[in-house]
Write a protein that holds these residues in place. Sequence first.
Motif, PDB file in Angstrom:
ATOM      1  N   GLY A 137      18.191 -16.847 -22.232  1.00  0.00           N
ATOM      2  CA  GLY A 137      19.200 -17.144 -21.226  1.00  0.00           C
ATOM      3  C   GLY A 137      20.546 -16.509 -21.508  1.00  0.00           C
ATOM      4  O   GLY A 137      21.411 -16.483 -20.632  1.00  0.00           O
ATOM      5  N   ALA A 138      20.754 -15.994 -22.723  1.00  0.00           N
ATOM      6  CA  ALA A 138      21.982 -15.264 -23.039  1.00  0.00           C
ATOM      7  C   ALA A 138      21.800 -13.789 -22.698  1.00  0.00           C
ATOM      8  O   ALA A 138      20.675 -13.300 -22.566  1.00  0.00           O
ATOM      9  N   GLU A 139      22.911 -13.091 -22.578  1.00  0.00           N
ATOM     10  CA  GLU A 139      22.850 -11.697 -22.143  1.00  0.00           C
ATOM     11  C   GLU A 139      23.834 -10.859 -22.937  1.00  0.00           C
ATOM     12  O   GLU A 139      25.015 -11.217 -23.068  1.00  0.00           O
ATOM     13  N   VAL A 140      23.354  -9.748 -23.488  1.00  0.00           N
ATOM     14  CA  VAL A 140      24.225  -8.801 -24.193  1.00  0.00           C
ATOM     15  C   VAL A 140      24.151  -7.461 -23.475  1.00  0.00           C
ATOM     16  O   VAL A 140      23.062  -6.963 -23.166  1.00  0.00           O
ATOM     17  N   ILE A 141      25.318  -6.884 -23.211  1.00  0.00           N
ATOM     18  CA  ILE A 141      25.427  -5.636 -22.446  1.00  0.00           C
ATOM     19  C   ILE A 141      26.359  -4.700 -23.196  1.00  0.00           C
ATOM     20  O   ILE A 141      27.384  -5.127 -23.735  1.00  0.00           O
ATOM     21  N   ALA A 185      18.956  -7.880 -23.000  1.00  0.00           N
ATOM     22  CA  ALA A 185      19.764  -6.840 -23.632  1.00  0.00           C
ATOM     23  C   ALA A 185      19.756  -5.608 -22.745  1.00  0.00           C
ATOM     24  O   ALA A 185      18.686  -5.094 -22.401  1.00  0.00           O
ATOM     25  N   MET A 186      20.959  -5.120 -22.384  1.00  0.00           N
ATOM     26  CA  MET A 186      21.097  -3.948 -21.520  1.00  0.00           C
ATOM     27  C   MET A 186      22.019  -2.946 -22.190  1.00  0.00           C
ATOM     28  O   MET A 186      23.240  -3.140 -22.240  1.00  0.00           O
ATOM     29  N   ALA A 187      21.463  -1.883 -22.724  1.00  0.00           N
ATOM     30  CA  ALA A 187      22.233  -0.825 -23.376  1.00  0.00           C
ATOM     31  C   ALA A 187      22.417   0.339 -22.406  1.00  0.00           C
ATOM     32  O   ALA A 187      21.686   0.472 -21.424  1.00  0.00           O
ATOM     33  N   GLY A 188      23.403   1.196 -22.689  1.00  0.00           N
ATOM     34  CA  GLY A 188      23.667   2.310 -21.783  1.00  0.00           C
ATOM     35  C   GLY A 188      23.958   1.830 -20.380  1.00  0.00           C
ATOM     36  O   GLY A 188      23.503   2.421 -19.400  1.00  0.00           O
TER      37      GLY A 188
END
Length: 255
Positions: free
Chosen positions: A173-177, A192-195
């Motif tokens: 439920g947490a999000e890292v971008i 997790a969303m990189a770039g």
Amino acid sequence: MSSATPLSTAIEIRHGHMPLVVARLRGPDVSSTLVEIEQRYGDAPGFFEDEPLLLDLLEWPDSNRQPAPLEIQALLDGLRRIGLRPLAYRGGSPTWQQALQARGLVPSDLHGAGAVRPVEAAQPPAPSPASPAPASVAASAPTALVVDRPLRSGQQVYARGRDLVVLAMVNPGAEVIADGHIHVYAPLRGRAMAGARGLAEARIFALALEPELVSIAGVYRTAEAPWPEEVRGKPAQVRLTSGPEGDKLLFEPFS
């Protein structure tokens, strides 16, 4: 006696180049576009920072039902909610053009998005080969954003213009971008969303890879399809690769 020529003027107008975010609309209708905007950015209102936007309608099929002016207004409102500022458009049927001009947008023949990768709307997430090449975020990222606390459900961290380093668990439920790479030195169980702004070279690293979703430069995969056994819950990285069938995510264990 003639007066001296002024060394400066109160205003000077020149042609310039403004980097624009490009939203390429492919249909099949405005409702689908709004649904996809909500799915991608609904959890992150203000993801963009009042950035100028060019609506690209060149790939909107003429055979599609042309939207009503109220639908176009709803689309513009949806783009503004995520922090974009529609300024111009290119292509489109007379219906599109008349409605957009009535709402203050101007026609444009700009090609490319300057410093930002196109925002693809209402289409599969794989980027188009014709998309403008993204600028290298890593080249301008001075330091990484370091988070040393666990991230609980509903929490979001965004490393704008740099890498993100997380030293504790990213819970479901947490999000890292991040615009650059994402390093999680703990279990990665959230999203997790990189770039995030189009850096296809970005990667995701985790000491225990078991996320709900991973995405690189808009290409994503969710936990609905089981993660490869060789990386599930183990130290691994995720990177973007290109092949004859388009872009896809590659999952690799640390050797």
